[in-house]
Scaffold this active site. Structure first.
Site, PDB file in Angstrom:
ATOM      1  N   ARG A  24      31.037  10.198  31.132  1.00 39.48           N
ATOM      2  CA  ARG A  24      30.824   9.951  29.705  1.00 39.48           C
ATOM      3  C   ARG A  24      29.427   9.423  29.453  1.00 39.48           C
ATOM      4  O   ARG A  24      28.930   8.560  30.156  1.00 39.48           O
ATOM      5  CB  ARG A  24      31.876   8.942  29.200  1.00 39.48           C
ATOM      6  CG  ARG A  24      31.858   8.773  27.688  1.00 39.48           C
ATOM      7  CD  ARG A  24      33.025   7.934  27.226  1.00 39.48           C
ATOM      8  NE  ARG A  24      33.111   7.918  25.775  1.00 39.48           N
ATOM      9  CZ  ARG A  24      34.049   7.270  25.089  1.00 39.48           C
ATOM     10  NH1 ARG A  24      34.992   6.625  25.738  1.00 39.48           N
ATOM     11  NH2 ARG A  24      34.060   7.295  23.782  1.00 39.48           N
ATOM     12  N   SER A  38      39.916  -5.363  18.167  1.00 40.04           N
ATOM     13  CA  SER A  38      41.235  -5.420  18.799  1.00 40.04           C
ATOM     14  C   SER A  38      41.210  -6.334  20.017  1.00 40.04           C
ATOM     15  O   SER A  38      42.137  -7.131  20.230  1.00 40.04           O
ATOM     16  CB  SER A  38      41.665  -4.006  19.210  1.00 40.04           C
ATOM     17  OG  SER A  38      42.864  -4.043  19.948  1.00 40.04           O
ATOM     18  N   GLN A  46      44.381  -3.347  29.522  1.00 40.02           N
ATOM     19  CA  GLN A  46      44.338  -2.614  30.789  1.00 40.02           C
ATOM     20  C   GLN A  46      43.060  -2.966  31.540  1.00 40.02           C
ATOM     21  O   GLN A  46      41.960  -2.909  30.974  1.00 40.02           O
ATOM     22  CB  GLN A  46      44.395  -1.106  30.540  1.00 40.02           C
ATOM     23  CG  GLN A  46      44.434  -0.289  31.825  1.00 40.02           C
ATOM     24  CD  GLN A  46      44.613   1.193  31.536  1.00 40.02           C
ATOM     25  OE1 GLN A  46      44.766   1.595  30.402  1.00 40.02           O
ATOM     26  NE2 GLN A  46      44.590   2.005  32.582  1.00 40.02           N
ATOM     27  N   GLU A  63      34.477   2.072  30.981  1.00 39.07           N
ATOM     28  CA  GLU A  63      33.185   1.661  30.409  1.00 39.07           C
ATOM     29  C   GLU A  63      33.308   1.325  28.925  1.00 39.07           C
ATOM     30  O   GLU A  63      32.653   0.405  28.430  1.00 39.07           O
ATOM     31  CB  GLU A  63      32.134   2.755  30.605  1.00 39.07           C
ATOM     32  CG  GLU A  63      30.751   2.338  30.109  1.00 39.07           C
ATOM     33  CD  GLU A  63      29.660   3.319  30.480  1.00 39.07           C
ATOM     34  OE1 GLU A  63      28.530   3.175  29.961  1.00 39.07           O
ATOM     35  OE2 GLU A  63      29.927   4.240  31.290  1.00 39.07           O
ATOM     36  N   ARG A  64      34.144   2.047  28.207  1.00 48.82           N
ATOM     37  CA  ARG A  64      34.322   1.771  26.780  1.00 48.82           C
ATOM     38  C   ARG A  64      34.884   0.363  26.576  1.00 48.82           C
ATOM     39  O   ARG A  64      34.432  -0.374  25.697  1.00 48.82           O
ATOM     40  CB  ARG A  64      35.241   2.823  26.161  1.00 48.82           C
ATOM     41  CG  ARG A  64      35.453   2.676  24.655  1.00 48.82           C
ATOM     42  CD  ARG A  64      36.119   3.921  24.090  1.00 48.82           C
ATOM     43  NE  ARG A  64      36.492   3.731  22.705  1.00 48.82           N
ATOM     44  CZ  ARG A  64      37.693   3.345  22.300  1.00 48.82           C
ATOM     45  NH1 ARG A  64      38.649   3.114  23.194  1.00 48.82           N
ATOM     46  NH2 ARG A  64      37.953   3.193  21.016  1.00 48.82           N
ATOM     47  N   GLU A  97      40.570   9.535  34.301  1.00 51.23           N
ATOM     48  CA  GLU A  97      40.905   8.528  33.296  1.00 51.23           C
ATOM     49  C   GLU A  97      40.366   8.933  31.923  1.00 51.23           C
ATOM     50  O   GLU A  97      41.058   8.838  30.917  1.00 51.23           O
ATOM     51  CB  GLU A  97      40.347   7.149  33.673  1.00 51.23           C
ATOM     52  CG  GLU A  97      40.904   6.079  32.751  1.00 51.23           C
ATOM     53  CD  GLU A  97      39.986   4.871  32.565  1.00 51.23           C
ATOM     54  OE1 GLU A  97      40.521   3.771  32.474  1.00 51.23           O
ATOM     55  OE2 GLU A  97      38.771   5.056  32.476  1.00 51.23           O
TER      56      GLU A  97
END
Length: 265
Positions: A24, A38, A46, A63-64, A97
Site C-alpha cells: 500500500r 475511533s 487488532q 500501517e493504516r 491482510e
C-alpha cells in the site's frame, strides 16, 4: 501438533517504521481521521504485525492503524512480533491482510499480485489459491497493469471504476485516455463504454439504402437500439426526418441514456 499463538506485546509508536514490503502506498486522509477518532474512543482493537530491526521494529501489517494511532496521540500500540518470517513471507502476509481488508487501490492490488506471482513463480490459479481469491480475480487485476499511467492514476483516485478500468486495459495505450475522458465527462456506464469500444474496433459501415425493405430494416434496428418506435421519412433530394416515439418522460430518459446523453448538472 498445534502451533502456539504469537504473544501480543506493547510497543512504542515512535520505534515503528513502515516496512519495505508494503504493497500500500496511498492513504486517504479523511478515512485516517475517522479511524483516529475511533481509536481515541475505543483504542486499537487488532494488533499490528512487526519484526525486530536494529533501529526498532519494521511494520509488516497494519500501517493504516499505525498512522491513525499517531493522529490519535497514542504512545504505544499492541503488536505481534514475527521475527520468523523471511522477506517473501513478510510481503505475502502484508498483501493478504490488505486484500482481506480491501484497503489497497486497484493498481496497488495489481502490483502486489504481480510481485507475488513473480517472487514465487506462480500461475494465476496458484496466486488465487495463495490469497484465497479466484483465478478470474487475479487475471482481471493483473490486466490493469496494461493501463497507461494517466489512466491508472484516474483509477487509483476513484474517478474511474474498476469495471471501466478492465475495459480500458484492453485498449491500445494511445486511445485509453480518450475513452477514459469519455467515461468521466459523460458519466458512462460500463455497458455504454463497452458499446463505444466495440464501435471503435469494428466501425459500422455507412448505411446506403436501396429498396424500401432496407429502410424498414433500418427502422427496426434503430427501434431495437433506442427501445422505442422509430420512423424515417425521406424526400427525393436526400433530406428527411427521423422520428422517435415515446409514451412517457421516463421512456424518453431511457432513450437518451441509450444514446449516451447525460443532462448537464
Amino acid at each position: 501438533m498445534h502451533r502456539t499463538a504469537p504473544a501480543i506485546r506493547t510497543i512504542p509508536v515512535d520505534l515503528i517504521r513502515p516496512g519495505s514490503t508494503q504493497a500500500r502506498r496511498h492513504f486517504d486522509a479523511d478515512a485516517l481521521e475517522e479511524l483516529a477518532r475511533s481509536i481515541s474512543e475505543s483504542g486499537v482493537i487488532q494488533p499490528i504485525v512487526v519484526r525486530t530491526r536494529v533501529w526498532g521494529f519494521e511494520l509488516l501489517a497494519g500501517e493504516r492503524r499505525w498512522r491513525a494511532a499517531q493522529l490519535a496521540g497514542l504512545h504505544d500500540l499492541p503488536a505481534i512480533v514475527r521475527d520468523d518470517l523471511s522477506e517473501d513471507e513478510a510481503f505475502v502476509l502484508g498483501l493478504i491482510e490488505n486484500l482481506q481488508r480491501e484497503s489497497l487501490s486497484p493498481i496497488e492490488t495489481a502490483a502486489g499480485l504481480k510481485r507475488l506471482g513473480e517472487t514465487f513463480e506462480l500461475t494465476h490459479d496458484q496466486i488465487g489459491e495463495r490469497i484465497g481469491k479466484s483465478r478470474a480475480y487475479v487475471t482481471n487485476y493483473l490486466r490493469l497493469l496494461n493501463l497507461e499511467p494517466q489512466v491508472a492514476s484516474l483509477v487509483n483516485e476513484g474517478h474511474i471504476g474498476l469495471g471501466h478500468a478492465k475495459v480500458l486495459a484492453g485498449l491500445p495505450p494511445a486511445v485509453q485516455l480518450r475513452f477514459a475522458d469519455d467515461v468521466i465527462r459523460h458519466k458512462l456506464t460500463v455497458r455504454q463504454l463497452e458499446r463505444r469500444v466495440a464501435l471503435h474496433r469494428h466501425p459500422r459501415p455507412v448505411f446506403q439504402p436501396g429498396k424500401p425493405g432496407d429502410w424498414e430494416r433500418l427502422e427496426r434496428e434503430l427501434s431495437d437500439l433506442v427501445g422505442c418506435s422509430v420512423a424515417i421519412s425521406l424526400e427525393k433530394d436526400g433530406r428527411g426526418e427521423l422520428r422517435v416515439a415515446f409514451h412517457s418522460l421516463d421512456e424518453l430518459d431511457g432513450v437518451m441514456a441509450r444514446l449516451g446523453y447525460t443532462a448537464a448538472s
